[in-house]
Design an enzyme around this catalytic site. Structure first.
Site, PDB file in Angstrom:
ATOM      1  N   GLU A 187     -35.560  21.159 -84.726  1.00  0.00           N
ATOM      2  CA  GLU A 187     -34.286  20.837 -84.338  1.00  0.00           C
ATOM      3  C   GLU A 187     -33.737  21.697 -83.261  1.00  0.00           C
ATOM      4  OE1 GLU A 187     -32.590  18.006 -84.281  1.00  0.00           O
ATOM      5  OE2 GLU A 187     -34.236  17.012 -85.632  1.00  0.00           O
TER       6      GLU A 187
ATOM      7  N   TYR B  59     -24.346  18.709 -85.817  1.00  0.00           N
ATOM      8  CA  TYR B  59     -25.287  18.028 -85.584  1.00  0.00           C
ATOM      9  C   TYR B  59     -26.610  18.389 -86.212  1.00  0.00           C
ATOM     10  CZ  TYR B  59     -29.274  16.010 -83.474  1.00  0.00           C
ATOM     11  OH  TYR B  59     -30.784  15.734 -83.272  1.00  0.00           O
TER      12      TYR B  59
ATOM     13  N   ASP C  82     -26.155  12.476 -82.213  1.00  0.00           N
ATOM     14  CA  ASP C  82     -26.602  13.116 -81.054  1.00  0.00           C
ATOM     15  C   ASP C  82     -26.148  12.127 -79.710  1.00  0.00           C
ATOM     16  OD1 ASP C  82     -28.488  11.150 -80.751  1.00  0.00           O
ATOM     17  OD2 ASP C  82     -30.067  12.426 -80.319  1.00  0.00           O
TER      18      ASP C  82
END
Ligand code: SF4
Length: 235
Positions: A31, A108, A126
């Site tokens: 990520e 996020y 996102d």
């Protein structure tokens, strides 16, 4: 819509290597790398990184210099330093319940790790997820996350969505719409740097940009604050 989306994903989802693990460290590495780097470039770097530091303890024990060197080519070195510090924090204290306590982990990224590694019903917003939710007026749950990522990357594209190939078309109120840019883009226009500037301008004007990647990036640099998916300037 959810059933149609998940059925489509089952048949068409991208086979990305971090989708075969639920190790929170491996997910976090993916990520953080994906925040500002394209999927195709991240895949080999993710493998290399995990060969060098296969566990969170291994990364925690590395020197910051080695971490920065290993990050070269991915850009935005601050991400590497934060990932290193996060690993040290986890190695010392374990994974926190609130993942945003980790350095460099915003809402996020925390949502993505919570969902993919810890199985929590969180929908990380996102740019793709936000766009599809806006166009469909549908609120999806966390089980739809990967499917939304892929639908946004391959079908519900930002400018010219491929509605004819979309599993949500039958119920989507935005079916057939086009989102052409107001003027032709130059090479510089559309760059990530410009997207960041554009997103920051919008936040400063009291608007909510749809470019989640740019927002995550701006948040990381302390230029915006994201709270429950809403962006604002820092106080
Ligand atoms: S029908 Fe078109 S606008 Fe609606 S979700 Fe599908 S691709 Fe996006």
């Amino acid at each position: 819509m959810k059933e149609a989306l998940l059925a489509w994903f089952h048949a068409n989802g991208r086979d990305l290597p971090w989708r075969h693990t639920n190790d929170p460290y491996e997910i976090l590495v993916s990520e953080v790398m994906l925040q500002q780097t394209q999927v195709e470039r991240v895949v080999p770097r993710w493998h290399t990184w995990l060969e060098k530091w296969p566990t969170v303890d291994a990364l925690a024990a590395a020197s910051a210099g080695d971490v920065i060197v290993a990050w070269q080519g991915l850009g935005y070195n601050r991400r590497a330093l934060n990932l290193h510090r996060a690993a040290q924090q986890v190695a010392a204290h374990g994974w926190p319940g609130d993942l945003t306590e980790l350095p460099g982990v915003g809402p996020y990224t925390a949502g993505a790790v919570a969902n993919f590694a810890f199985g929590r019903d969180v929908l990380p917003i996102d740019v793709n997820v936000r766009r599809i939710q806006e166009r469909t007026s549908e609120q999806f749950d966390g089980s739809c996350t990967q499917a939304l990522f892929d639908l946004g990357a391959t079908i519900c594209l930002a400018r010219i969505p491929r509605c004819g190939a979309c599993p949500l078309a039958a119920e989507c109120p935005s079916r057939g719409q086009r989102y052409e840019p107001l003027r032709k883009q130059s090479k510089f226009e559309g760059s990530f740097r410009q997207r960041r500037a554009s997103a920051l301008r919008a936040v400063a004007a009291g608007e909510q940009p749809v470019d989640g990647d740019a927002l995550v990036s701006l948040e990381r640099d302390g230029l915006v604050v994201l709270s429950d998916g809403v962006a604002s300037l820092p106080g």
